[in-house]
Scaffold this motif. Structure first.
Motif, short mmCIF file in Angstrom:
data_model
loop_
_atom_site.label_atom_id
_atom_site.label_comp_id
_atom_site.label_asym_id
_atom_site.label_seq_id
_atom_site.Cartn_x
_atom_site.Cartn_y
_atom_site.Cartn_z
N ALA A 126 0.84 -1.20 0.00
CA ALA A 126 0.00 0.00 0.00
C ALA A 126 0.87 1.25 0.00
O ALA A 126 0.58 2.22 -0.71
CB ALA A 126 -0.94 0.00 1.20
N GLU A 127 1.94 1.24 0.78
CA GLU A 127 2.85 2.39 0.80
C GLU A 127 3.55 2.54 -0.55
O GLU A 127 3.74 3.67 -1.02
CB GLU A 127 3.88 2.25 1.93
N CYS A 128 3.91 1.44 -1.16
CA CYS A 128 4.52 1.50 -2.49
C CYS A 128 3.56 2.14 -3.49
O CYS A 128 3.94 3.03 -4.26
CB CYS A 128 4.90 0.10 -2.97
N ALA A 172 10.01 -0.29 -12.49
CA ALA A 172 10.93 -1.29 -13.04
C ALA A 172 12.23 -0.62 -13.47
O ALA A 172 13.33 -1.10 -13.17
CB ALA A 172 10.29 -2.02 -14.21
N LYS A 173 12.12 0.50 -14.16
CA LYS A 173 13.30 1.23 -14.61
C LYS A 173 14.12 1.73 -13.42
O LYS A 173 15.35 1.63 -13.41
CB LYS A 173 12.89 2.39 -15.50
N ALA A 174 13.45 2.24 -12.40
CA ALA A 174 14.14 2.78 -11.22
C ALA A 174 14.85 1.69 -10.41
O ALA A 174 15.85 1.97 -9.75
CB ALA A 174 13.16 3.54 -10.34
N ALA A 198 11.82 -0.48 -2.17
CA ALA A 198 11.79 0.47 -1.06
C ALA A 198 12.73 1.64 -1.32
O ALA A 198 12.36 2.80 -1.13
CB ALA A 198 12.15 -0.24 0.25
N LYS A 199 13.94 1.35 -1.77
CA LYS A 199 14.92 2.42 -2.04
C LYS A 199 14.44 3.34 -3.15
O LYS A 199 14.56 4.56 -3.05
CB LYS A 199 16.28 1.82 -2.39
N ALA A 200 13.90 2.76 -4.21
CA ALA A 200 13.45 3.56 -5.35
C ALA A 200 12.32 4.51 -4.96
O ALA A 200 12.19 5.59 -5.53
CB ALA A 200 13.00 2.66 -6.49
N PRO A 224 11.36 3.50 4.05
CA PRO A 224 12.36 2.90 4.94
C PRO A 224 12.52 1.39 4.66
O PRO A 224 11.54 0.65 4.56
CB PRO A 224 11.80 3.14 6.33
N GLU A 225 13.77 0.98 4.52
CA GLU A 225 14.08 -0.40 4.14
C GLU A 225 13.49 -1.42 5.11
O GLU A 225 13.09 -2.50 4.70
CB GLU A 225 15.60 -0.56 4.07
N HIS A 226 13.40 -1.09 6.38
CA HIS A 226 12.90 -2.06 7.36
C HIS A 226 11.43 -2.44 7.10
O HIS A 226 10.98 -3.49 7.52
CB HIS A 226 13.07 -1.56 8.79
N LEU A 227 10.70 -1.61 6.38
CA LEU A 227 9.31 -1.95 6.05
C LEU A 227 9.23 -3.05 4.99
O LEU A 227 8.21 -3.70 4.85
CB LEU A 227 8.55 -0.73 5.58
N ALA A 228 10.33 -3.23 4.25
CA ALA A 228 10.35 -4.19 3.16
C ALA A 228 10.83 -5.56 3.62
O ALA A 228 10.76 -6.52 2.86
CB ALA A 228 11.25 -3.71 2.03
N THR A 229 11.30 -5.65 4.85
CA THR A 229 11.91 -6.93 5.28
C THR A 229 11.22 -7.50 6.49
O THR A 229 10.47 -6.84 7.16
CB THR A 229 13.40 -6.73 5.60
#
Length: 71
Positions: A15-17, A32-34, A60-62, A66-71
């Motif tokens: 949802a955040e993405c 995809a490009k990013a 997450a980086k693109a 925050p990276e911790h939300l992706a893991t």
């Protein structure tokens, strides 16, 4: 062998993405490009399929999430 990942709160992460993509007026192709991942990989993620840790972190980086939300 890849490490498949569904973040603990996958729905919240996705949802955040989507929110960040709307704010940027990005399509899946833009993401995809990013991330340097194939469009099919991004579409799989958006369709609730498992992704690797590396893909989740790249997304997450693109999107400046925050990276911790992706893991």
């Amino acid at each position: 062998m890849p490490h498949w990942l569904l973040p603990p709160d996958f729905k919240a992460f996705k949802a955040e993405c989507k929110k960040q993509m709307v704010l940027r007026d990005w399509t899946n192709a833009d993401l995809a490009k990013a991330t340097n991942y194939a469009l099919g990989t991004i579409e799989s993620f958006m369709g609730n399929h498992k992704v690797t840790y590396q893909v989740a972190v790249a997304i997450a980086k693109a999107l400046d999430i925050p990276e911790h939300l992706a893991t």
